[in-house]
Design an enzyme around this catalytic site. Sequence first.
Site, mmCIF file in Angstrom:
data_model
loop_
_atom_site.group_PDB
_atom_site.id
_atom_site.type_symbol
_atom_site.label_atom_id
_atom_site.label_comp_id
_atom_site.label_asym_id
_atom_site.label_seq_id
_atom_site.Cartn_x
_atom_site.Cartn_y
_atom_site.Cartn_z
ATOM 1 N N CYS A 122 0.848 -1.218 -0.005
ATOM 2 C CA CYS A 122 0.114 0.008 -0.056
ATOM 3 C C CYS A 122 0.838 1.264 -0.060
ATOM 4 O O CYS A 122 0.280 2.372 -0.191
ATOM 5 C CB CYS A 122 -0.831 -0.009 1.376
ATOM 6 S SG CYS A 122 -2.059 -1.532 1.216
ATOM 7 N N HIS A 258 -3.213 6.784 2.261
ATOM 8 C CA HIS A 258 -3.784 5.566 1.570
ATOM 9 C C HIS A 258 -5.019 5.233 2.060
ATOM 10 O O HIS A 258 -5.384 5.442 3.257
ATOM 11 C CB HIS A 258 -2.795 4.414 1.869
ATOM 12 C CG HIS A 258 -3.265 3.067 1.810
ATOM 13 N ND1 HIS A 258 -3.799 2.729 0.449
ATOM 14 C CD2 HIS A 258 -3.424 2.009 2.606
ATOM 15 C CE1 HIS A 258 -4.408 1.492 0.834
ATOM 16 N NE2 HIS A 258 -3.947 1.012 2.166
ATOM 17 N N ASN A 289 -10.432 -0.637 -0.230
ATOM 18 C CA ASN A 289 -8.976 -0.486 -0.160
ATOM 19 C C ASN A 289 -8.418 -1.174 -1.497
ATOM 20 O O ASN A 289 -8.556 -2.388 -1.725
ATOM 21 C CB ASN A 289 -8.769 -1.250 0.931
ATOM 22 C CG ASN A 289 -7.104 -1.242 1.165
ATOM 23 O OD1 ASN A 289 -6.042 -0.829 0.277
ATOM 24 N ND2 ASN A 289 -6.680 -1.522 2.433
#
Lengths: 333, 82
Positions: A122, A258, A289
């Site tokens: 990520c 993020h 996500n």
Amino acid sequence: MPKLKPSKGAPYARILGVGGYRPTRVVPNEVILETIDSSDEWIRSRSGIETRHWANDEETVAAMSIEASGKAIADAGISAEQIGGVIVSTVSHFKQTPAVATEIADKLGTNKAAAFDISAGCAGFGYGLTLAKGMIVEGSAEYVLVIGVERLSDLTDLEDRATAFLFGDGAGAVVVGPAPEPGIGPTVWGSEGDKSETIKQTVPWTDYRDGEVDKFPAITQEGQAVFRWAVFEMAKVAQQALDAAGITPDDLDVFIPHQANERIIDSMVKTLKLPEHVTVARDVRTTGNTSAASIPLAMERLLATGEAKSGDTALVIGFGAGLVYAATVVTLP
Amino acid sequence: MAATQEEIVAGLADIVNEIAGIPVEDVQLDKSFTDDLDVDSLSMVEVVVAAEERFDVKIPDEDVKNLKTVGDATGYILKHQG
């Protein structure tokens, strides 16, 4: 000993264009509830996620990347032949050789651009951005494409009630190029391999091949440990990135963390004491996500909706499996 | 100076009030964070981090799951505070 000629790059670099691709299939929480014992209310209260996109067979890692990159190149106002580097961050491209970046560079019509994949979970967008900036300032490329792309639906255990609702698919891309003033601040980045068990793939591919497990590998995490690290340790890293860029939270227009989970975003905003005027990306609500893709996707959406504008100063921070992290301040394209 | 049990409960009440909006008088030793006080697993992490700062104590991730009630947390802090 002969004296080597030094390379000559641009004085500074900045993001010149951004583009995103979200798969056509929108998946509401109701679909997730077919395989886990949970509720729409529980999922929303723990993550903020209402819907996410899942890719179909045609929406491959390469195909989504090419769509997003085409938009980024058009947004930057350059042509594909001018691109000297293509960096792809992904953990969900299941054919590791050759790097998917080479196919993307070719299909976009670059002129044999240097192309490679990176694995930084990520934090991949920040890692790629930092490499791109280095390449431009050092002089090995004039323009570099940085792509974050994931098909995390392929790595999701739909029977795990802690993660089944979390992940989505998509691609985000930016064109980084030369600039007369700094448009990408110093990167504060690093890794904490002692915490590698916190977010990980359940088992190696070879265990599945060898029949040692029945379930295809998936991404799993220790929710509370991730939350604590992401909120409290990453807030320190975010502050360091502001300090390194020589600005304060008051100077910020936009915060693009993020898009891991809206609860993490809320707590980071509180811990960082960001002023009211700072626009906060909350793309996670409808995108889920998407790991390395989440920051450029959120950036693209904020600019498209007018919540942010070209020239705004944005703090971006990525963090995830490794554990790894990367934070920097950028000028929005 | 180490905090007393009463001071720890009062401190936890302030923290839970700040994080979850629960009235301070509801935060009693026998109350469960999740079942009685509406503190979910993620808010619990925020409570723990705030308690660490306030009472100069380290509460590792692996111990957080054992702190089910206000009494559990108070006992833990009493035992481990700096």
